[in-house]
Design an enzyme around this catalytic site. Structure first.
Site, PDB file in Angstrom:
ATOM      1  N   CYS A  77       0.852  -1.299   0.078  1.00 27.88           N
ATOM      2  CA  CYS A  77      -0.208  -0.009   0.042  1.00 27.88           C
ATOM      3  C   CYS A  77       0.938   1.164   0.028  1.00 27.88           C
ATOM      4  CB  CYS A  77      -0.840  -0.122   1.148  1.00 27.88           C
ATOM      5  SG  CYS A  77      -1.650   1.468   1.556  1.00 27.88           S
ATOM      6  N   CYS A 118       0.276   3.404   3.129  1.00 29.29           N
ATOM      7  CA  CYS A 118       0.935   2.796   4.237  1.00 29.29           C
ATOM      8  C   CYS A 118       2.335   2.910   4.032  1.00 29.29           C
ATOM      9  CB  CYS A 118       0.768   1.142   4.440  1.00 29.29           C
ATOM     10  SG  CYS A 118      -0.883   0.863   4.613  1.00 29.29           S
TER      11      CYS A 118
END
Length: 109
Positions: free
Chosen positions: A31, A34
């Site tokens: 991600c 992230c």
């Protein structure tokens, strides 16, 4: 600070039974949001070396993330003694994370 997401997850009952301050982070290694949050988290956690940090890989069908109603990554759940005291979704600064950490400390007083 944990550097990688755990693929195995504790049960919700196990997380709720944890004593003291805990940060539960939901996300994935691939991600982009992230990845962008990791330096911010590292900066904020410098002053919280004793904080328990659970870094959980989330995704479709993952029970723990669903129990916390996680919809976007990363989601940071700030807990003390099994109670959610704060939540950040895709934080944009280390300062936001530090503010939530300060709330955890205040809850101990």
């Amino acid at each position: 600070m944990n550097s990688s997401y755990a693929t195995g997850e504790p049960s919700r009952a196990e997380v709720d039974a944890l004593s003291g301050p805990t940060l539960v982070e939901f996300g994935t290694a691939w991600c982009g949001f992230c990845k962008a949050a990791q330096p911010l988290l590292a900066e904020a956690l410098v002053d919280a070396p004793s904080l328990r940090h659970l870094k959980i890989e989330d995704g479709s069908g993952r029970a723990l993330g669903r129990s916390f109603k996680v919809k976007l990554w990363p989601t940071f759940i700030f807990m003390r003694d099994g109670q959610e005291l704060g939540r950040l979704v895709r934080p944009g600064s280390a300062e936001l994370i530090r503010q939530e950490l300060a709330r955890l400390e205040l809850a101990a007083s």
